[in-house]
Design a protein around this motif. Structure first.
Motif, PDB file in Angstrom:
ATOM      1  N   LEU A   1      -1.612   2.738  -2.617  1.00 38.35           N
ATOM      2  CA  LEU A   1      -2.823   3.492  -2.331  1.00 38.35           C
ATOM      3  C   LEU A   1      -2.618   4.478  -1.183  1.00 38.35           C
ATOM      4  O   LEU A   1      -3.009   5.647  -1.265  1.00 38.35           O
TER       5      LEU A   1
ATOM      6  N   ARG B   1      -9.294  11.417  -3.445  1.00 32.64           N
ATOM      7  CA  ARG B   1      -8.642  10.270  -2.811  1.00 32.64           C
ATOM      8  C   ARG B   1      -7.570  10.727  -1.843  1.00 32.64           C
ATOM      9  O   ARG B   1      -6.374  10.504  -2.038  1.00 32.64           O
TER      10      ARG B   1
ATOM     11  N   ARG C   1     -10.130   3.643   3.073  1.00 35.92           N
ATOM     12  CA  ARG C   1     -11.406   2.936   2.894  1.00 35.92           C
ATOM     13  C   ARG C   1     -11.382   2.075   1.634  1.00 35.92           C
ATOM     14  O   ARG C   1     -11.909   0.956   1.622  1.00 35.92           O
ATOM     15  N   GLU C   2     -10.783   2.593   0.564  1.00 34.44           N
ATOM     16  CA  GLU C   2     -10.690   1.805  -0.664  1.00 34.44           C
ATOM     17  C   GLU C   2      -9.839   0.559  -0.453  1.00 34.44           C
ATOM     18  O   GLU C   2     -10.161  -0.523  -0.964  1.00 34.44           O
ATOM     19  N   GLY C   3      -8.729   0.713   0.289  1.00 36.90           N
ATOM     20  CA  GLY C   3      -7.883  -0.438   0.568  1.00 36.90           C
ATOM     21  C   GLY C   3      -8.591  -1.482   1.403  1.00 36.90           C
ATOM     22  O   GLY C   3      -8.450  -2.694   1.163  1.00 36.90           O
TER      23      GLY C   3
ATOM     24  N   TYR D   1       0.813  -1.207   0.000  1.00 41.71           N
ATOM     25  CA  TYR D   1       0.000   0.000   0.000  1.00 41.71           C
ATOM     26  C   TYR D   1       0.853   1.267   0.000  1.00 41.71           C
ATOM     27  O   TYR D   1       0.310   2.376  -0.085  1.00 41.71           O
TER      28      TYR D   1
ATOM     29  N   THR E   1     -11.830  -1.999   1.450  1.00 47.00           N
ATOM     30  CA  THR E   1     -12.860  -2.619   0.616  1.00 47.00           C
ATOM     31  C   THR E   1     -12.299  -3.760  -0.226  1.00 47.00           C
ATOM     32  O   THR E   1     -12.945  -4.795  -0.414  1.00 47.00           O
ATOM     33  N   THR E   2     -11.092  -3.575  -0.740  1.00 42.71           N
ATOM     34  CA  THR E   2     -10.508  -4.592  -1.634  1.00 42.71           C
ATOM     35  C   THR E   2      -9.773  -5.699  -0.892  1.00 42.71           C
ATOM     36  O   THR E   2      -9.643  -6.810  -1.411  1.00 42.71           O
ATOM     37  N   SER E   3      -9.264  -5.413   0.312  1.00 37.62           N
ATOM     38  CA  SER E   3      -8.427  -6.402   1.006  1.00 37.62           C
ATOM     39  C   SER E   3      -9.027  -6.934   2.297  1.00 37.62           C
ATOM     40  O   SER E   3      -8.568  -7.961   2.813  1.00 37.62           O
TER      41      SER E   3
END
Length: 338
Positions: A126, A290, A297-299, A54, A301-303
């Motif tokens: 990210l 971003r 939050r995006e990280g 990340y 959601t994906t992990s």
């Protein structure tokens, strides 16, 4: 000599000081132990080994076929290879590293087939992107907020009604409404109108970041106005009168005499305000910027690495705010010795 010893004198005793330091260390160890115990008992699989990606990771580049075609030719091009695929639209050349493809001349390709896959080099992750955007937005908003605050603070203490009343109205409206509402108005109302006007005149639209910066700057500037006003009010009025009697204008007096002295008074509250600005920038995720919190939050959601990423997010914010605090303390020492 009075035999009584004050509490301050007791604390200044080397033995008492050593006990105080030992108490602080014990308190910190207790806190760390409590956190470790809590994290070890919770039903959660910790995956800290996945965290580095990340911040930085090696990009994997994959080239996919988008039509039915045939591999016409494969030829060397320096240390790479040119894979030429022909279809109904003509020839398409893909320059890829050696060993990144598994095709031969005469092979047929269909949409979605993998042509080549290779490592494209290091890329920011990210959280690194979010951290950079947060720092950039906070820095620009700080500069603009200081400028607005100084101008508004000088106008706030002015005897000219248009300046004073305008500054008061600005401060009361901005401080009396939530920052989130102001961000929404800046982006969805003002932003939509401004972008429409720009497009009508053949100009490109402004990025959402600039509307977020504008909202943060205006919000922070309103608080800086009151900080500057209090700093100016701490200076004896006789200095203003002396400067005016020497032939200075009102703004010359403020620039050369009052504001440099008020700086010592306003630095600590300014530091607190700009630390709040850095944390308030997390609201900009609501308008699809971003920044660090939205990137976190995006990280997640994906992990699904909820705890790891939120802990890292908090640490990164702490690093930014702590660095700012240290810089302000350095400025305070410089101004006090000057």
């Amino acid at each position: 000599m009075d035999s009584k010893i004050s509490n301050i004198q007791r604390l200044s005793n080397p033995t008492a000081y050593s006990f105080s330091v030992a108490g602080f260390v014990a308190l910190m160890l207790l806190m760390v132990g409590s956190v470790y115990y809590a994290t070890s008992t919770v039903d959660y699989i910790w995956r800290w080994y996945k965290v580095p990606k990340y911040f930085m990771y090696i990009e994997t580049v994959t080239i996919w076929a988008d039509s039915n075609g045939e591999v016409k030719e494969i030829k060397a091009n320096g240390d790479k290879f040119d894979v030429i695929i022909t279809d109904d639209l003509g020839d398409h050349t893909y320059t890829v590293p050696k060993g990144s493809f598994d095709l031969d001349e005469g092979d047929f390709t269909s949409p979605g087939d993998k042509i080549a896959e290779y490592e494209g080099g290091w890329k920011p992750g990210l959280l690194a992107i979010g951290l950079w955007i947060t720092m950039k937005i906070s820095f620009i908003s700080t500069i603009l907020g200081i400028s607005l605050g100084i101008i508004g603070g000088v106008a706030r203490v002015s005897d000219t009604p248009i300046l004073k009343w305008t500054a008061i109205t600005y401060v009361e409206i901005i401080r009396g409404s939530p920052l989130l509402v102001q961000i929404m108005i800046a982006y969805f109302v003002l932003g939509t109108t401004i972008n429409k006007i720009l497009m009508m005149n053949g100009l490109p639209k402004l990025d959402p970041e600039w509307y977020g910066i504008a909202a943060l700057s205006v919000f922070t500037g309103a608080y800086v106005v009151e900080i500057v006003r209090a700093g100016i009010g701490a200076i004896h009025t006789g200095q203003v009168e002396a400067a005016r009697s020497a032939g200075m204008t009102y703004f010359q007096c403020m620039y050369h005499i009052i504001l440099p002295q008020a700086l010592k008074t306003i630095l600590p509250p300014l530091a607190g305000q700009f630390i709040n600005l850095i944390k308030d920038s997390s609201l900009l995720g609501m308008i699809s910027i971003r920044e660090l919190t939205k990137a976190t939050r995006e990280g997640i959601t994906t992990s699904l690495q909820t705890f790891e990423l939120w802990i890292l997010c908090a640490i990164l914010y702490l690093m930014i705010t702590f660095t700012l605090s240290m810089c302000v303390q350095y400025l305070e020492r410089r101004t006090s010795t000057g």
